[in-house]
Design an enzyme around this catalytic site. Structure first.
Site, PDB file in Angstrom:
ATOM      1  N   GLU A 176       0.823  -1.224   0.000  1.00  0.00           N
ATOM      2  CA  GLU A 176       0.000   0.000   0.000  1.00  0.00           C
ATOM      3  C   GLU A 176       0.855   1.272   0.000  1.00  0.00           C
ATOM      4  O   GLU A 176       1.120   1.847   1.051  1.00  0.00           O
ATOM      5  CB  GLU A 176      -0.956   0.018   1.208  1.00  0.00           C
ATOM      6  CG  GLU A 176      -1.882   1.234   1.176  1.00  0.00           C
ATOM      7  CD  GLU A 176      -2.787   1.366   2.394  1.00  0.00           C
ATOM      8  OE1 GLU A 176      -3.634   2.263   2.388  1.00  0.00           O
ATOM      9  OE2 GLU A 176      -2.634   0.582   3.353  1.00  0.00           O
ATOM     10  N   LYS A 213      -2.785  -1.982  -2.862  1.00  0.00           N
ATOM     11  CA  LYS A 213      -3.829  -1.081  -2.344  1.00  0.00           C
ATOM     12  C   LYS A 213      -3.387   0.336  -2.676  1.00  0.00           C
ATOM     13  O   LYS A 213      -2.364   0.818  -2.183  1.00  0.00           O
ATOM     14  CB  LYS A 213      -4.023  -1.269  -0.837  1.00  0.00           C
ATOM     15  CG  LYS A 213      -5.129  -0.373  -0.263  1.00  0.00           C
ATOM     16  CD  LYS A 213      -5.555  -0.799   1.135  1.00  0.00           C
ATOM     17  CE  LYS A 213      -6.586   0.165   1.703  1.00  0.00           C
ATOM     18  NZ  LYS A 213      -7.206  -0.296   2.947  1.00  0.00           N
TER      19      LYS A 213
END
Length: 294
Positions: A176, A213
Site C-alpha cells: 500500500e 492497495k
C-alpha cells in the site's frame, strides 16, 4: 496460503473492509463512533472499546460474504475473540470472509516528499503469530506526497522488500503506497508510482503473488495494466479521506478496481444507535461500496 481463500480474493465479487485503525488512529475512530476520550483512561480500555465496535460491525447481519471478500484487522483484534473464536477464525468459519492483518508500525518522518514505513522489528514474530491465527494476508502502508522520483522509488523498494519476506512466510502481502489525495502533484505521483510498481512486479517469480492497495487514480483506468498483471491477485482502492459518496463515484469509473475502505465504511455508525439502526446503516454503506466495486 489457503488456495480456496486465494481463489475467493482473486475472483470473488465484493470488496475488502478495512478495520485496522491502530493505536494512533483509534481515538479518532472511536470519536467518530460517538465514544469520547473520557470513556477510557488507558490504552487497554481504549482497545477494548474499539474491539467492541469492530465486534458489532463483524457480527452484524449486514457484514457478510455475499458482498465482503475480506477484512483487514489490527494486531490487537487478531489476538482478541468474537463469540469464543479468534477474530480471523470467526471471520473465516462463521462469515466466510478472508482475514488480513496490518503489520506496519506507522510512518517515518517525511523525506524526499514521502513517508516510508518505520522499521518493523518484530516482523518474523508477527508473521509466525499470523499463521497461528489463520491469517491469509497482510497490509502495510506508506505515503507519497510529492512527485519525487527518488522518494517514490524508495517507498516501492521498501514495500516489495518486506512483501517478499511476507510471501516467504506463506502469506499474501497487500502493498500500500498511498498517494495523498490532497497532493498538488497527485497525477504525476501516480505515473511515477505505476512505473516503479510495474518494474517490481516484472521481477517477481510465479510463486510470489501480491495485492496492491492504491489511491483511486486521477486518470481513469491508469492502473489497468497493474490489475491485469499475472503476479497481482487483486488491486484494491483506499478511500484516502474522500467521503463514501465521492469515493464510490471515483471507484465506479475504474474497471477492475475494488474498494478497501475504512472511514467510508463506518462513517455513519454510532455507538448509540439501536441494533436495527446500526445494522440498517451498515447495510446501506456495504451495499453502496459493493455496487461501486462491481
Amino acid at each position: 496460503m489457503q488456495q480456496d481463500q486465494l481463489e475467493e480474493i482473486k475472483n470473488g465479487k465484493g470488496f475488502i473492509a478495512a478495520l485496522d485503525q491502530s493505536g494512533g488512529s483509534t481515538p479518532k475512530a472511536l470519536a467518530a463512533y460517538g465514544v469520547s476520550e473520557d470513556a477510557y483512561s488507558n490504552e487497554d480500555e481504549m482497545f477494548e472499546l474499539v474491539h467492541e465496535m469492530r465486534t458489532r460491525i463483524i457480527t452484524s447481519p449486514a457484514f457478510d460474504s455475499e458482498k465482503i471478500l475480506g477484512a483487514i484487522l489490527f494486531e490487537q483484534t487478531m489476538d482478541s475473540k468474537i463469540e469464543g473464536k479468534y477474530t480471523a477464525d470467526y471471520l473465516a468459519d462463521v462469515k466466510g470472509i478472508v482475514p488480513f492483518l496490518k503489520v506496519d508500525k506507522g510512518l517515518a518522518e517525511e523525506s524526499n516528499g514521502v513517508q516510508l514505513m518505520k522499521p518493523i522489528h518484530d516482523l518474523d514474530e508477527t508473521l509466525k503469530r499470523a499463521n497461528e491465527r489463520h491469517i491469509f494476508g497482510t497490509k502495510m502502508r506508506s505515503v507519497i506526497k510529492e512527485a519525487n522520483p527518488e522518494g517514490i522509488k524508495a517507498v516501492v523498494d521498501q514495500q516489495f522488500e518486506i512483501g517478499k519476506k511476507i510471501i516467504a512466510a506463506g502469506l499474501v502481502p497487500i502493498i500500500e503506497p498511498e498517494v495523498d489525495i490532497n497532493s498538488p502533484e497527485k497525477e504525476k505521483c501516480e505515473e511515477l508510482l505505476k512505473a516503479e510498481i510495474k518494474a517490481q512486479l516484472d521481477n517477481l517469480s510465479d510463486d510470489q503473488p501480491v495485492m496492491l492497495k492504491l489511491s483511486i487514480p486521477t486518470e481513469t483506468n491508469l492502473y489497468k495494466e497493474l490489475i491485469e498483471h499475472p503476479k497481482v491477485v487483486r488491486v484494491v482502492a483506499l478511500s484516502g479521506g474522500y467521503s463514501t459518496e465521492v469515493a464510490n463515484e471515483k471507484l465506479k469509473q475504474n474497471d477492475g478496481l475494488i474498494a478497501s475502505f475504512s472511514r467510508a465504511l463506518s462513517q455513519d455508525l454510532n455507538v448509540n444507535q439501536s441494533d436495527k439502526e446500526f445494522n440498517d446503516t451498515l447495510a446501506e454503506a456495504v451495499e453502496s461500496i459493493y455496487q461501486a466495486s462491481i
